[in-house]
Design a protein around this motif. Structure first.
Motif, PDB file in Angstrom:
ATOM      1  N   CYS A   4      -4.444 -89.253  -5.712  1.00  0.00           N
ATOM      2  CA  CYS A   4      -5.502 -89.937  -6.459  1.00  0.00           C
ATOM      3  C   CYS A   4      -5.948 -91.194  -5.698  1.00  0.00           C
ATOM      4  N   ASP A   5      -7.024 -91.792  -6.157  1.00  0.00           N
ATOM      5  CA  ASP A   5      -7.562 -92.992  -5.509  1.00  0.00           C
ATOM      6  C   ASP A   5      -6.556 -94.142  -5.506  1.00  0.00           C
ATOM      7  N   GLY A   6      -5.794 -94.286  -6.590  1.00  0.00           N
ATOM      8  CA  GLY A   6      -4.800 -95.358  -6.661  1.00  0.00           C
ATOM      9  C   GLY A   6      -3.729 -95.222  -5.596  1.00  0.00           C
ATOM     10  N   CYS A   7      -3.254 -93.993  -5.389  1.00  0.00           N
ATOM     11  CA  CYS A   7      -2.209 -93.755  -4.383  1.00  0.00           C
ATOM     12  C   CYS A   7      -2.757 -93.883  -2.965  1.00  0.00           C
ATOM     13  N   SER A   8      -3.945 -93.364  -2.738  1.00  0.00           N
ATOM     14  CA  SER A   8      -4.509 -93.496  -1.396  1.00  0.00           C
ATOM     15  C   SER A   8      -4.831 -94.953  -1.093  1.00  0.00           C
ATOM     16  N   GLY A   9      -5.160 -95.730  -2.136  1.00  0.00           N
ATOM     17  CA  GLY A   9      -5.470 -97.141  -1.941  1.00  0.00           C
ATOM     18  C   GLY A   9      -4.259 -97.999  -1.629  1.00  0.00           C
ATOM     19  N   ILE A  10      -3.078 -97.589  -2.079  1.00  0.00           N
ATOM     20  CA  ILE A  10      -1.869 -98.380  -1.836  1.00  0.00           C
ATOM     21  C   ILE A  10      -1.119 -97.900  -0.586  1.00  0.00           C
ATOM     22  N   ASN A  11      -1.379 -96.684  -0.151  1.00  0.00           N
ATOM     23  CA  ASN A  11      -0.714 -96.115   1.014  1.00  0.00           C
ATOM     24  C   ASN A  11      -0.959 -96.981   2.254  1.00  0.00           C
ATOM     25  N   GLY A  12       0.130 -97.406   2.914  1.00  0.00           N
ATOM     26  CA  GLY A  12       0.032 -98.225   4.112  1.00  0.00           C
ATOM     27  C   GLY A  12      -0.098 -99.719   3.857  1.00  0.00           C
ATOM     28  N   ARG A  13      -0.168-100.124   2.596  1.00  0.00           N
ATOM     29  CA  ARG A  13      -0.298-101.547   2.253  1.00  0.00           C
ATOM     30  C   ARG A  13       1.076-102.216   2.310  1.00  0.00           C
ATOM     31  N   PRO A  14       1.119-103.526   2.522  1.00  0.00           N
ATOM     32  CA  PRO A  14       2.393-104.255   2.566  1.00  0.00           C
ATOM     33  C   PRO A  14       3.146-104.147   1.233  1.00  0.00           C
ATOM     34  N   VAL A  15       4.471-104.258   1.294  1.00  0.00           N
ATOM     35  CA  VAL A  15       5.296-104.114   0.087  1.00  0.00           C
ATOM     36  C   VAL A  15       5.042-105.200  -0.950  1.00  0.00           C
ATOM     37  N   ASP A  16       4.485-106.331  -0.547  1.00  0.00           N
ATOM     38  CA  ASP A  16       4.234-107.382  -1.529  1.00  0.00           C
ATOM     39  C   ASP A  16       3.028-107.075  -2.421  1.00  0.00           C
ATOM     40  N   VAL A  17       2.276-106.032  -2.107  1.00  0.00           N
ATOM     41  CA  VAL A  17       1.209-105.571  -2.993  1.00  0.00           C
ATOM     42  C   VAL A  17       1.886-104.958  -4.219  1.00  0.00           C
ATOM     43  N   GLN A  18       1.500-105.411  -5.400  1.00  0.00           N
ATOM     44  CA  GLN A  18       2.143-104.939  -6.630  1.00  0.00           C
ATOM     45  C   GLN A  18       1.818-103.480  -6.901  1.00  0.00           C
ATOM     46  N   ALA A  47       2.224 -87.452  -6.857  1.00  0.00           N
ATOM     47  CA  ALA A  47       2.715 -87.770  -5.512  1.00  0.00           C
ATOM     48  C   ALA A  47       3.973 -88.625  -5.613  1.00  0.00           C
ATOM     49  N   VAL A  48       4.822 -88.550  -4.586  1.00  0.00           N
ATOM     50  CA  VAL A  48       5.991 -89.425  -4.473  1.00  0.00           C
ATOM     51  C   VAL A  48       5.656 -90.480  -3.433  1.00  0.00           C
ATOM     52  N   ILE A  49       5.895 -91.733  -3.802  1.00  0.00           N
ATOM     53  CA  ILE A  49       5.535 -92.861  -2.953  1.00  0.00           C
ATOM     54  C   ILE A  49       6.774 -93.718  -2.726  1.00  0.00           C
ATOM     55  N   ALA A  50       6.982 -94.117  -1.479  1.00  0.00           N
ATOM     56  CA  ALA A  50       8.110 -94.974  -1.125  1.00  0.00           C
ATOM     57  C   ALA A  50       7.610 -96.388  -0.866  1.00  0.00           C
ATOM     58  N   ARG A  51       8.443 -97.338  -1.240  1.00  0.00           N
ATOM     59  CA  ARG A  51       8.180 -98.757  -0.970  1.00  0.00           C
ATOM     60  C   ARG A  51       9.384 -99.267  -0.185  1.00  0.00           C
ATOM     61  N   GLN A  52       9.206 -99.470   1.132  1.00  0.00           N
ATOM     62  CA  GLN A  52      10.307 -99.830   2.026  1.00  0.00           C
ATOM     63  C   GLN A  52      10.326-101.331   2.260  1.00  0.00           C
ATOM     64  N   PHE A  53      11.497-101.943   2.030  1.00  0.00           N
ATOM     65  CA  PHE A  53      11.645-103.394   2.125  1.00  0.00           C
ATOM     66  C   PHE A  53      12.317-103.868   3.410  1.00  0.00           C
ATOM     67  N   THR A  54      12.718-102.968   4.290  1.00  0.00           N
ATOM     68  CA  THR A  54      13.427-103.363   5.508  1.00  0.00           C
ATOM     69  C   THR A  54      12.683-102.865   6.737  1.00  0.00           C
ATOM     70  N   GLY A  55      13.109-103.356   7.895  1.00  0.00           N
ATOM     71  CA  GLY A  55      12.502-102.947   9.150  1.00  0.00           C
ATOM     72  C   GLY A  55      11.485-103.965   9.633  1.00  0.00           C
ATOM     73  N   ASP A  56      10.770-103.585  10.682  1.00  0.00           N
ATOM     74  CA  ASP A  56       9.712-104.438  11.211  1.00  0.00           C
ATOM     75  C   ASP A  56       8.599-104.573  10.180  1.00  0.00           C
ATOM     76  N   SER A  57       7.737-105.547  10.359  1.00  0.00           N
ATOM     77  CA  SER A  57       6.688-105.796   9.369  1.00  0.00           C
ATOM     78  C   SER A  57       5.786-104.585   9.167  1.00  0.00           C
ATOM     79  N   ASP A  58       5.552-103.796  10.211  1.00  0.00           N
ATOM     80  CA  ASP A  58       4.706-102.610  10.052  1.00  0.00           C
ATOM     81  C   ASP A  58       5.436-101.461   9.356  1.00  0.00           C
TER      82      ASP A  58
END
Length: 69
Positions: A4-18, A47-58
């Protein structure tokens, strides 16, 4: 199936995006008591979405990891 538009809009965004309202937390992963990963399922497109908090900034981003079939 496409996300959906909501998931495609958050995909690739930084984890601090709510997270969006239509995402339900389905799992968390910790390492030595530190939160490293959250998994969500979208109530709209399933869809299943992951929010990763570790690693390099990208790597500290939201990622669509599975779409509904």
């Amino acid at each position: 199936m496409e996300v959906c538009d909501g998931c495609s809009g958050i995909n690739g965004r930084p984890v601090d995006v709510q997270r969006q309202e239509h995402l339900t937390l389905i799992g968390v992963a910790e390492c030595n008591g530190t939160l490293v990963l959250e998994h969500y399922r979208c109530d709209k497109c399933r869809a299943v979405i992951a929010r990763q908090f570790t690693g390099d900034s990208d790597e500290r981003i939201w990622s669509v990891i599975e779409t509904a079939h």
